[in-house]
Design an enzyme around this catalytic site. Structure first.
Site, short mmCIF file in Angstrom:
data_model
loop_
_atom_site.label_atom_id
_atom_site.label_comp_id
_atom_site.label_asym_id
_atom_site.label_seq_id
_atom_site.Cartn_x
_atom_site.Cartn_y
_atom_site.Cartn_z
CE1 TYR A 1 31.07 39.80 32.76
CE2 TYR A 1 28.98 39.42 33.74
CZ TYR A 1 30.14 38.89 33.24
OH TYR A 1 29.95 37.65 32.46
CD GLU A 2 33.49 41.33 37.59
OE1 GLU A 2 34.27 42.09 38.43
OE2 GLU A 2 32.56 40.70 38.18
N GLY A 3 34.16 46.23 35.56
CA GLY A 3 34.62 47.41 35.05
C GLY A 3 34.70 47.46 33.48
#
Lengths: 595, 595
Positions: free
Chosen positions: A441-443
C-alpha cells in the site's frame, strides 16, 4: 502471548548520540527551547502507553478482526475503542501538531518515534490515528482558513479521525483513470458520486466523525492525473458550532477479508451525492494529496521498522529459552537436556539480520524525520532546501527498503520459532501477515523504485543523489584516516562509488530505452538502501568507538552488529548490482505470447 | 476464484525430451514395459481430476478450515471427504505402490508428477493422501510380513490413511530428547503413552482408519537418538479379518490454528496406553523413520514447485488483464484506458522469476524422482549406487531450495495483484500462507542446509558432490564447443568451479571450527541450488535449440526463460558466496549478553 518493550535506549542513542538533535533544534526557532530531557520523557511515557494499552490488543484484534454490522456500520475489535479513548485523553494525537490549532508543536522526529512504538505495539490499531495525522498534514498545508478552523482542532484532539480515499476498483497505482465524479452544488460545495476501495480506517466506532479526503473529477476535467481534484467529505457534516450535523452520503458498503491487519477496517466506501468541499485548486488534487502520500510513505516505512523491532524482541527471547540440539562445538548448557538455540550460528544470523535492519532502519528513519523538521523550520534557507532534497530523494527508499527488510526480518523471527512460528497462538505469523501489506500500500515497492530512479534521480540529473553522496564522501574523508574506522569506511566508500557508477550506466542506457529504468529500478533501490545503511552503520560504529572506553555493553553490541552488517548483509549488493546491470533485454525480448 | 490447469506440456517436455524416461525405463526390468503414451494418459487423467475435483475445494477449504468437534473428533472442510472418496474410487492412491499388495507399480516419477498436480490444486487436501503414501513407503521397507499384509493393502486402497508422529511440545528438530514411552505388553505389543504435536492429518473424517507411525522410547533405552523406536499405532486396532476393531488409546486432543494449510488438521495427539507394534529393530526407529522423512522431504520440495506453478498461472492471467499505467516506451493498448500491466519490465521480472523457478524446479524434482526409480529398480548396480548418491545429496536441496523459491514466487504473484493480492477473495495470499509452512516442516530449511553441507558433503569428503560435479563437467565438455550453447555453458561452468572452490574453503575452515559449517550452510545451499538450476536450464536450452527449427513457440519460450534465468536469477550466487565466505566470526564473536 508475546512481548514488547519500547527500545528507549536505542532511540535515545540515535537521537542524541548519532543525530545530536538537541544541537540541531537550536537552529530551528520554533523548537529551540526543546531539550533532550523533555524528549526523553515523551519517549518513556509513550513507550509505557504503547506497551501497556496498545500492545495487549494486538493479537486479540487480529483474531477478532473488524465486523461489518450492515447499513454502513463497522465494529472494531474489543478494546480498540477504549484504548483510543485513552489515547485521546492523554493528548497523544496533539504531539506533532500546530499549536495554533491546539497541537503541542513537537518536531516530526518525536512524532515519528511515537509512531515507531505504536506500530510495534499494534499496527492495525495505529492506522486509525495514523491516517488522521496524514489528513491533518494535508489540510494544514492546503486547506482554506475556514477548513482549517473547522477540521484541524477536531483532528488534533482526536475526536475526529481521517482517511484518504484514492483507489477505485479499476485503479490503484494508476490514479489517472479514476472516475468518481464531483458535481458543483449551488452553495459552493460539491456532490460526489462513485466507489472507493481499500479505504483503511474508512469506517469504525472509535470517533464521533470521520473526515474523508476524496479524489474525484469535476465536470469537464481533463483526462488523466491533471483532471483530479481533492475534496473533504465528512461522514457527518459539521455544524457551525463545531458539533456533528447531518449524516453525509458517504457510506461503508462492506469490509475486506485480508491476509493481515485484521484490526483495521479496510472499507469499500460508496459515495452517493455526498457533500464535499474542494481542497486546494481545481484539477490539482494530486499535488495536495502528495503531501499526505509522502507522509504516509514515511509512515509505512516506519511500520516496517516497527514490526522488525517487535519480531526481533520476541524471537530473541525464544532463542534464549528454547532448548534444541547441542552446539557443533560442544555442549554450552551441559546441565540441560539441550542447548538454547541461540548457540547455533544460523539462528544468530537470523537474529542479527533483524537487529541490524532494525537499528539502521531507525537511524535512517529518524534522520529523515529530522530532515522534515529542518525543511519546515530551519533558520537557514540553504539547509531547508538541502533537507527537502534528502526527504524527497529518500522517501521511496524508506518506504520500500524498510518494508522489504521487515518482511525478511519477520519471516526470520517466525523461522526461529520453528513449527511454533506457524501456529497463530505464538503471534509470530501475524507479524509476517501484517508486514506483507506494507510492501503494497501507499504505492507498491516497485512503484517506489520507479519513483526513486525515474523521478527523484533522473528527474534532476542526479542532483539530489549527489547531495546525499556528498554527505557520504565528507564522512569518508573525515573518518577514513582513523585506522579503527577503516573496516567500516572502506566498504562504505566502495558501495558509494558503485552506486555512482551504476547510476551513470543506467542513465546512459535509459536515454536509448526508457524500459531500462523499469528493468533496473527494484535492484537499484536495494543497492541505494544498502548505501544508506552502510552510511548509518559507519556513523553508529563511530559513536560506539568513541565510547569504547566506557566498557558499556551497549557500545560493544553496536560495534559487533555493525561488523555483522558489513560482513553478512551488505554483500546483497553484489547480486543486486548484477541484476540491475542485466538490463531490460531479459524481460522485454520476451514476446507476450511466450508467457 | 482463481484457476489451475495442469501444465501437461511442460511435464511431458521434462519427462520425454529432457530426461528421456522411456529409454531409462528400458533398463529397469520392473518398468521396462511402460511407454510414453501410458505415462501421458496418466498425466492427463490426473490433471483433469486435480483441476475439476481437488482445486475447487482449495479456497473454500482455507476459509472453512478444520473443526475440532470435541472428544477427539475432527471434521474436514465441506467437500474434502467426498473428493477423497472419488480419489480412492479412481484408484489414485495405488499409482506408485507395489503390485504385490494391490498397487499399480508405476515409477516414482509418475507418482511425483501426480503429486505436483495435487499440490498445485490443493496442498492442504493433498497432505491427507500424501502422508499415507509416506507411511506406505516406511512399512513397505521396514514392516514385518504380517504388518505388510495387514496395513499395506488398506493404505494402497486409500481406505486407511496414515501419519508420522514425531514432534513433542519440547522437541521438533531435536528428536533425541523425545519422551513418549512404550512399555511392553504380554502379547508382544506395546503400550504407548505421551503427547505428540504438529501431527498433520492426525485426525479427520475421510477414512475408516488412521495408521499412526509413532516414535517412542522403550524402558531402559539409551539417551538420545539411539534410544528411539518406531511403532505402528492404529486409530482402530485391525481385526483378523481386515476390518477395524476396537478404538485404540490414541486420540486427538485439539487442532492448531495456523497461518495456512487450514484444510489440513494439525493435531495434538494424546497417547494413553495406546496399543502399538514395533516396526524394525528396537532403538533403531529413527533409521526406519528416515525412509519416510526423506520421501516427505522430496514431497515438500514438490509442494514448493506446485505452489510456484499455480501462483504463476494466476498472476500471469492477472498481468494480462489488469490495465494500469502506460508502458514507459509509449502506449501498447491505445484503445484501452491503460496498458495491461504485463508491459512493465518489473511485472515481467516477477512473472519470469516464477516461471524460471517452476520450470527448473520441475526438471530437478522429476530427475530426482527418476533417480529414486533407478536406485530401486535399475539393472546395473553401479547406476543404482550412483542414483542413490544423487538422491541422498540433493534431497535437502530440493526441500529447501524449492520451498524458498516458492515463498519468493508466491509473494511475487501476490505482489503482481497489488492491493488485491492482500485480499483473501482473490486467493493469492493463501498461496503465500500455504507456502510458508514448507520452509519449516520436515526439518527447517536451516536443518536441510546443515544436512547438505555437514552430512552429505563433508560426511564423505565430497564424494557425492563430485559425482554430481562430474555430470556437470561432462555436459560442459560435450556442449561447450557449440557456439550457440556458450551463453548457457559458460555460466554453468563458472558456477560449478565456484561451488568446488567454496566447498574446499569451508571444509578447511570447518576443520578448525565446526561452527563454520553452521555459519555457511544456508547461503551454501542456495549456491548449490543455483548450480543445479543452471545445469537443468542449460539442458533445457539444449533441447530447445535442437528444436528451434520447429518454429514452435514452446521452445522459443524455453530459450528466453533460460536467458532470463542466467541474467537475472543466477547472480544471487554472487551474494550467497560472499555471505558463505564471511564465516562464523560475525555471528559467534557476538557474546550472548550483547543481543
Amino acid at each position: 502471548m508475546g512481548q514488547y518493550a519500547a527500545p528507549i535506549r536505542d532511540m535515545q542513542f540515535v537521537l542524541h548520540e548519532v543525530l545530536n538533535v538537541e544541537a540541531e533544534l537550536k537552529r530551528m526557532p520554533k523548537h529551540a527551547a526543546l531539550d533532550a530531557d523533555t524528549i526523553n520523557q515523551v519517549l518513556e511515557e509513550a513507550g509505557k502507553f504503547c506497551a501497556e494499552v496498545v500492545f495487549p490488543l494486538n493479537q486479540s484484534g487480529d483474531r477478532e478482526g473488524c465486523t461489518y454490522e450492515g447499513d454502513g456500520v463497522v465494529r472494531t475489535p474489543a478494546g480498540f475503542k477504549e484504548a483510543y479513548r485513552q489515547y485521546v485523553e492523554a493528548g497523544w494525537p496533539m504531539l506533532g501538531c500546530d499549536p495554533e490549532f491546539g497541537g503541542q508543536g513537537l518536531p516530526a522526529f518525536v512524532n515519528n518515534a511515537l509512531y515507531e512504538m505504536l506500530n510495534s505495539a499494534n499496527q492495525a490499531w495505529t492506522m486509525y490515528p495514523g491516517l488522521s495525522h496524514g489528513v491533518y498534514e494535508c489540510l494544514h498545508a492546503h486547506g482554506t482558513p475556514k477548513q482549517k478552523s473547522v477540521y484541524l482542532p477536531k483532528l488534533i484532539e482526536g475526536t475526529w479521525t481521517g482517511t484518504m480515499c484514492l483507489s477505485e476498483p479499476h485503479c490503484g497505482t494508476d490514479l489517472g483513470i479514476l472516475c468518481t465524479k464531483a458535481e458543483p452544488n449551488s452553495d459552493g460545495s460539491y456532490a460526489l458520486t462513485g466507489t472507493k476501495i481499500f479505504i483503511s480506517s474508512g469506517e469504525h466506532d472509535m470517533a464521533e466523525n470521520i473526515v474523508h479526503l476524496v479524489l474525484a473529477r469535476l465536470p469537464g476535467a481533463p483526462m488523466g492525473i491533471k483532471g483530479i481534484s481533492l475534496f473533504i467529505v465528512p461522514k457527518f457534516v459539521p455544524s457551525s458550532d463545531g458539533s456533528v450535523g447531518e449524516r453525509n452520503g458517504i457510506k461503508c458498503g462492506s469490509i475486506e477479508h485480508k491476509m493481515g491487519i485484521h484490526g483495521n477496517a479496510t472499507c469499500v466506501m460508496n459515495l452517493d451525492g455526498a457533500k464535499g468541499w474542494l481542497v486546494g485548486e481545481e484539477n490539482k488534487g494530486l499535488n495536495a494529496m502528495f503531501v499526505m502520500m509522502n507522509a504516509a510513505r514515511l509512515g509505512v516505512g516506519m511500520q516496517g521498522l516497527s514490526l522488525t523491532e517487535v519480531a526481533y524482541q520476541n524471537s530473541l527471547t525464544y532463542a534464549k529459552e528454547r532448548l534444541q540440539m547441542r552446539s557443533l562445538t560442544g555442549p554450552k548448557a551441559p546441565d540441560k537436556p539441550a542447548d538454547p538455540i541461540i548457540v547455533h550460528p544460523d539462528v544468530r544470523r537470523m537474529l542479527l539480520t533483524q537487529k541490524a535492519y532494525a537499528e539502521a532502519g531507525r537511524a535512517f528513519a529518524y534522520w529523515a524525520a529530522l530532515n522534515i523538521d529542518k525543511e519546515l523550520s530551519h533558520e537557514d534557507d540553504a539547509v531547508r532546501r538541502e533537507a527537502a532534497d534528502f526527504v524527497a530523494l529518500l522517501t521511496p527508499v524508506i518506504k520500500a527498503f524498510l518494508t522489504d527488510n521487515a518482511f525478511e526480518g519477520t519471516n526470520m523471527a517466525m523461522q526461529i520459532y520453528g513449527g511454533h512460528g506457524f501456529i497463530s497462538e505464538w503471534g509470530m505469523e501475524q507479524y509476517v501477515r501484517d508486514a506483507r501489506i506494507n510492501m503494497i500500500y501507499e504505492g507498491t515497492n516497485s512503484i517506489q523504485a520507479l519513483d526513486l530512479l525515474g523521478r527523484k534521480i533522473f528527474g534532476d540529473m542526479g542532483a539530489k543523489l549527489k547531495r546525499f553522496g556528498k554527505l557520504v564522501t565528507d564522512f569518508v574523508e573525515e573518518e577514513g584516516i582513523k585506522p579503527e574506522m577503516q573496516e567500516f569506511i572502506n566498504p562504505l566508500a566502495d558501495i558509494g562509488e558503485k552506486v555512482q557508477k551504476l547510476t551513470m550506466e543506467i542513465g546512459m542506457k535509459a536515454m536509448q530505452n526508457p524500459d531500462e529504468v523499469g528493468a533496473a529500478a527494484v535492484p537499484y533501490l536495494r543497492t541505494v538502501g544498502h548505501l544508506v545503511f552502510s552510511y548509518f552503520w559507519a556513523r553508529m560504529a563511530h559513536v560506539a568507538l568513541d565510547n569504547a572506553s566506557s566498557g558499556d555493553d551497549f557500545y560493544k553490541a553496536k560495534l559487533a552488529t555493525a561488523r555483522f552488517y558489513f560482513a553478512k548483509l551488505l554483500p546483497e549488493t553484489a547480486s543486486a548490482i548484477r541484476a540491475a546491470r542485466a538490463g531490460a533485454k531479459p524481460m522485454m525480448d520476451y514476446d507476450e505470447a511466450l508467457f
